[in-house]
Design an enzyme around this catalytic site. Structure first.
Site, PDB file in Angstrom:
ATOM      1  N   HIS A 140     -21.915  42.800 -16.786  1.00 54.64           N
ATOM      2  CA  HIS A 140     -22.564  43.328 -18.033  1.00 54.64           C
ATOM      3  C   HIS A 140     -23.278  44.751 -17.524  1.00 54.64           C
ATOM      4  CE1 HIS A 140     -26.237  43.720 -20.481  1.00 54.64           C
ATOM      5  NE2 HIS A 140     -25.748  42.981 -21.399  1.00 54.64           N
ATOM      6  N   ASP A 217     -26.060  36.998 -11.266  1.00 53.60           N
ATOM      7  CA  ASP A 217     -26.547  37.455 -12.622  1.00 53.60           C
ATOM      8  C   ASP A 217     -26.110  36.122 -13.368  1.00 53.60           C
ATOM      9  OD1 ASP A 217     -26.765  37.661 -15.486  1.00 53.60           O
ATOM     10  OD2 ASP A 217     -25.774  39.548 -15.366  1.00 53.60           O
ATOM     11  N   GLN A 220     -26.048  34.274 -18.558  1.00 50.78           N
ATOM     12  CA  GLN A 220     -24.987  33.554 -19.516  1.00 50.78           C
ATOM     13  C   GLN A 220     -24.845  32.303 -18.780  1.00 50.78           C
ATOM     14  OE1 GLN A 220     -24.200  34.506 -22.442  1.00 50.78           O
ATOM     15  NE2 GLN A 220     -24.926  36.376 -22.358  1.00 50.78           N
ATOM     16  N   LYS A 243     -32.252  33.835 -23.439  1.00 54.22           N
ATOM     17  CA  LYS A 243     -30.715  33.356 -23.626  1.00 54.22           C
ATOM     18  C   LYS A 243     -31.252  31.609 -23.291  1.00 54.22           C
ATOM     19  CE  LYS A 243     -28.735  37.406 -22.462  1.00 54.22           C
ATOM     20  NZ  LYS A 243     -27.953  38.237 -23.584  1.00 54.22           N
ATOM     21  N   CYS A 381     -21.796  45.296 -24.077  1.00 51.64           N
ATOM     22  CA  CYS A 381     -22.230  45.684 -22.782  1.00 51.64           C
ATOM     23  C   CYS A 381     -21.439  45.620 -21.818  1.00 51.64           C
ATOM     24  CB  CYS A 381     -23.799  45.347 -22.713  1.00 51.64           C
ATOM     25  SG  CYS A 381     -24.827  45.820 -23.699  1.00 51.64           S
TER      26      CYS A 381
END
Ligand code: PMP
Length: 424
Positions: A140, A217, A220, A243, A381
């Site tokens: 991203h 990261d 998600q 999220k 993104c």
């Protein structure tokens, strides 16, 4: 009769929820019951942000109705209550990611700020001219641009783990990419545009065997997979509350204590200091050294019911339900002429990106909106991935959450077929 608020509280309290009824669960999300463009809302943009259960909404309301006051400084009752709620939420976050200490859990605005904090504070400490940082081609922009800026500033090199045509990382390439000048590897756990679940444990093992720290990261991954920083042994990890059924503007940075201790503050001012003289300042202990200024207290407090919602639903139930939706959507879309699915890894979360030949993703997105369906269109993104690796001008992305139903998926596939027929 129980109202929806009571049901939400009951759901949160009852950690032994075993049977799953998606229709009952939907009742906990007030936004889902509405109509859009005279059609029932079908919300399939969960990878962008998830909707909020009553427990999270009520937590925000009750903070401002009952507790609002600043944290860590007030000696009066209200201030102590706010501080307690704020720190309780940090403890919940610690458990959610299985960190060993609350000192390692920093509240940030979200994943973007967490990555910027590490790129700036850790990056500027350890990266010098001639060094390199490794990311992947599927990052991203939030886990790409901060490293581009750092490398440019430091005259360092940014290296990329390549992605294959199915959307899997070619992790064998790490053997060549990692060098003795590699200062950090930062990689996404789950791709927001392809859905791929990356083998982060293997990546971390490989990097650590060459002495390279790893940032994950988890923006998600957090809504779909159990995050376990102890098991994966990552050095840093970032996630966003919004999220994971929580509020916007709040997230977490996890960092190993020894690394956080050696890093300079990211921002400075109040809260992050222990003592200030005209001649200089003594920094506060962890995690406060990285929490300058009045924090986003209400949203931090409301992270707790969000994490509880996920935990009480259970990752087994979440995976089972979401995977069944992904499977159904994939099968139904395969039957639509001209559809090409982008991201066909065997290890995927419930993210389905696709293109319709001869059409622009925006046109299909606008037609689907008229049918009540919210999906994302564009680069999500991840412009370099979609443009430079796959040669696309974007995709249509449907992403499913725990509250989506098989009926919604069937309706969505039918609408995609109708949209394709109108545009072709
Ligand atoms: N990384 C990934 C994989 C994401 O999907 C997102 C959000 N789309 C981010 C980082 C950035 O998260 P935020 O905007 O909440 O900071």
């Amino acid at each position: 009769m129980m109202n929806k608020d009571d049901k939400a509280v009951e759901f949160i309290r009852d950690s032994t929820v075993k049977s799953f009824n998606v229709h009952e669960l939907r009742d906990l999300f007030p936004i889902l019951g509405q109509h859009v463009n005279d059609k029932p809302l079908v919300y399939l943009d969960n990878a962008a942000t998830t909707q909020k259960p009553f427990s999270v909404i009520r937590s925000l309301e009750s903070f401002y109705e009952r507790f609002n006051s600043n944290v860590h400084r007030a000696l009066y009752t209200l201030g102590e209550e706010a501080t307690q709620a704020f720190e309780d939420s940090r403890e919940k976050a610690r458990q959610f990611i299985n960190a060993s200490s609350r000192s390692e859990v920093i509240f940030t605005r979200g994943t973007t700020e967490s990555v910027n904090l590490v790129a700036s504070s850790f990056g500027e400490t350890v990266v010098n001219a001639g060094d390199n940082v490794i990311v992947s081609q599927m990052e991203h922009h939030s886990n790409l641009v901060p490293w581009q800026i750092l490398c440019e500033k430091r005259n360092a090199e940014l290296r990329f783990i390549p992605v294959d045509s199915n959307g899997n990382l070619k992790i064998d390439s790490l053997d060549d990419l990692i060098s003795e000048r590699t200062r950090l590897l930062s990689v996404t756990y789950v791709s927001n545009s392809l859905g791929t679940i990356n083998p982060v444990k293997k990546i971390i093992e490989k990097a650590h065997s060459r002495g390279v720290p790893v940032m994950i990261d988890a923006a998600q991954a957090a809504p779909h997979l159990k995050i376990d920083v102890a098991d994966t042994d990552c050095d840093f990890l970032a996630l966003s509350g919004h999220k994971v059924y929580g509020p916007t503007g709040i997230g977490i940075l996890y960092g190993k204590e020894n690394l956080l201790e050696m890093m300079p503050p990211y921002q400075s001012g109040g809260e992050m200091i222990k003592e200030v003289k005209f001649s200089g300042a003594l920094y506060n202990e962890l995690p406060y050294k990285f929490e300058a200024g009045t924090p986003n207290i209400a949203d931090a407090v409301a992270l707790k019911p969000a994490f509880e919602f996920v935990e009480n639903t259970g990752f087994d139930m979440i995976s089972e339900h979401e995977n069944s939706l992904l499977l159904l959507a994939t099968e139904l879309l395969k039957d639509v002429e001209g559809i090409r699915i982008i991201g066909t890894s065997k290890e995927k979360v419930s993210v389905l990106s696709f293109v319709i030949s001869g059409t622009h993703p925006y046109d299909a997105g606008a037609l689907l909106d008229q049918m009540g369906i919210a999906v994302r269109t564009g680069f999500h993104c991840t412009q370099p991935l979609l443009q430079e690796v796959y040669g696309l001008n974007g995709t249509i992305r449907a992403s499913f959450a725990i509250y989506n139903t098989a009926d919604e998926v069937t309706y969505f596939a039918d609408c995609v077929r109708r949209a394709r027929n109108m545009l072709a």
